[in-house]
Design a protein around this motif. Structure first.
Motif, PDB file in Angstrom:
ATOM      1  N   TRP A  90       0.855  -1.065  -0.150  1.00 11.24           N
ATOM      2  CA  TRP A  90       0.025  -0.110   0.057  1.00 11.24           C
ATOM      3  C   TRP A  90       0.811   1.284  -0.024  1.00 11.24           C
ATOM      4  O   TRP A  90       1.697   1.403   0.989  1.00 11.24           O
ATOM      5  N   VAL A  91       0.898   1.914  -1.008  1.00  7.14           N
ATOM      6  CA  VAL A  91       1.406   3.333  -1.072  1.00  7.14           C
ATOM      7  C   VAL A  91       0.812   4.103  -0.811  1.00  7.14           C
ATOM      8  O   VAL A  91       0.044   4.757  -1.455  1.00  7.14           O
ATOM      9  N   ASP A  92       1.056   4.816   0.582  1.00  4.10           N
ATOM     10  CA  ASP A  92       0.312   6.083   0.712  1.00  4.10           C
ATOM     11  C   ASP A  92       0.888   7.539   0.509  1.00  4.10           C
ATOM     12  O   ASP A  92       2.260   7.595   0.226  1.00  4.10           O
ATOM     13  N   LEU A 139       2.561   4.793 -13.347  1.00  5.73           N
ATOM     14  CA  LEU A 139       2.128   3.603 -12.607  1.00  5.73           C
ATOM     15  C   LEU A 139       1.584   2.387 -13.624  1.00  5.73           C
ATOM     16  O   LEU A 139       1.802   1.362 -13.463  1.00  5.73           O
ATOM     17  N   ALA A 171      -2.703   2.183  -4.147  1.00  7.27           N
ATOM     18  CA  ALA A 171      -2.131   3.504  -4.017  1.00  7.27           C
ATOM     19  C   ALA A 171      -3.249   4.440  -3.617  1.00  7.27           C
ATOM     20  O   ALA A 171      -4.424   4.335  -3.812  1.00  7.27           O
ATOM     21  N   TRP A 195      -3.843   8.386  -2.960  1.00  6.88           N
ATOM     22  CA  TRP A 195      -3.598   9.779  -3.500  1.00  6.88           C
ATOM     23  C   TRP A 195      -3.573  11.128  -3.046  1.00  6.88           C
ATOM     24  O   TRP A 195      -5.014  11.091  -2.172  1.00  6.88           O
ATOM     25  N   LEU A 222       9.561   3.132  -7.186  1.00  6.29           N
ATOM     26  CA  LEU A 222       8.633   2.221  -7.762  1.00  6.29           C
ATOM     27  C   LEU A 222       9.504   1.289  -8.407  1.00  6.29           C
ATOM     28  O   LEU A 222       9.308   0.171  -8.624  1.00  6.29           O
ATOM     29  N   ALA A 248       0.777   8.320  -2.630  1.00  3.47           N
ATOM     30  CA  ALA A 248       1.392   7.908  -3.942  1.00  3.47           C
ATOM     31  C   ALA A 248       2.031   8.895  -4.935  1.00  3.47           C
ATOM     32  O   ALA A 248       2.899   8.576  -5.627  1.00  3.47           O
ATOM     33  N   SER A 268      -7.180   1.972  -7.040  1.00  6.42           N
ATOM     34  CA  SER A 268      -6.902   2.902  -6.140  1.00  6.42           C
ATOM     35  C   SER A 268      -8.051   3.531  -5.402  1.00  6.42           C
ATOM     36  O   SER A 268      -9.103   3.188  -5.429  1.00  6.42           O
TER      37      SER A 268
END
Length: 175
Positions: free
Chosen positions: A81-83, A122, A109, A111, A93, A85, A136
């Motif tokens: 989980w990319v907080d 991405l 992700a 955003w 990445l 993003a 997302s």
């Protein structure tokens, strides 16, 4: 949390580009989600990680602190989980992409101040490694929702929602 309960032994990493302390991570959000769902008895919260049912784990990492060698410790993790993003660098990445690759793995992700250019990057990388779709979310952010619509994303209801109530989930097929 629902994913960790449904799929015992889930290995997940919560990522930000820069994370100097766990106070700058998503740990507090996850802890509050566990409490609000009333599932605390299945999770063990430690100062640096959260153990999930079935010997799973959720860890928290800042990508600026990693090299291609150190990020390999995430091999076998099924969720990243990319907080925040929009802040993830192309370098980060490119380090993360080859590591989160187990069968059925997912890159989530969140955003803030969505940037269409990063979305396209991405999607391009996801195509290169053979992903079928990108999913997302947005919460209370009309500009981000409009950007998802402009980028060809459609509203989506995931089997196990991961964010706040009233969150909108977006999915785009990239095949």
């Amino acid at each position: 949390m629902e994913t960790c309960q449904a799929e015992r032994g889930t290995l997940a990493v919560c990522i930000r580009e820069a994370q100097r302390t766990l106070a700058q991570s998503s740990k507090r959000l996850i802890e509050s989600k566990i409490a609000s769902l009333g599932v605390g008895n299945g999770f063990r919260i430690f100062s640096d990680k959260i153990e999930t049912p079935g010997d799973g784990i959720i860890i928290f990492r800042g990508m600026q602190d990693h090299t291609s060698e150190s990020i390999k410790s995430l091999e076998g993790f099924g969720i990243a989980w990319v907080d925040e993003a929009q802040s993830l660098s192309a370098r980060s990445l490119s380090l993360l992409r080859p590591t989160i690759r187990t069968q059925g793995s997912e890159l989530w992700a969140s955003w803030n101040g969505l940037q269409l250019r990063l979305m396209r990057a991405l999607e391009s990388r996801a195509r290169q490694i053979g992903w079928d779709a990108v999913v997302s979310d947005t919460t209370d952010n009309l500009a981000s929702a409009n950007n998802f619509i402009r980028a060809g994303y459609r509203l989506y209801q995931p089997p196990c929602p991961w964010a706040w109530p009233n969150t909108l989930y977006w999915r785009k097929s990239i095949r």
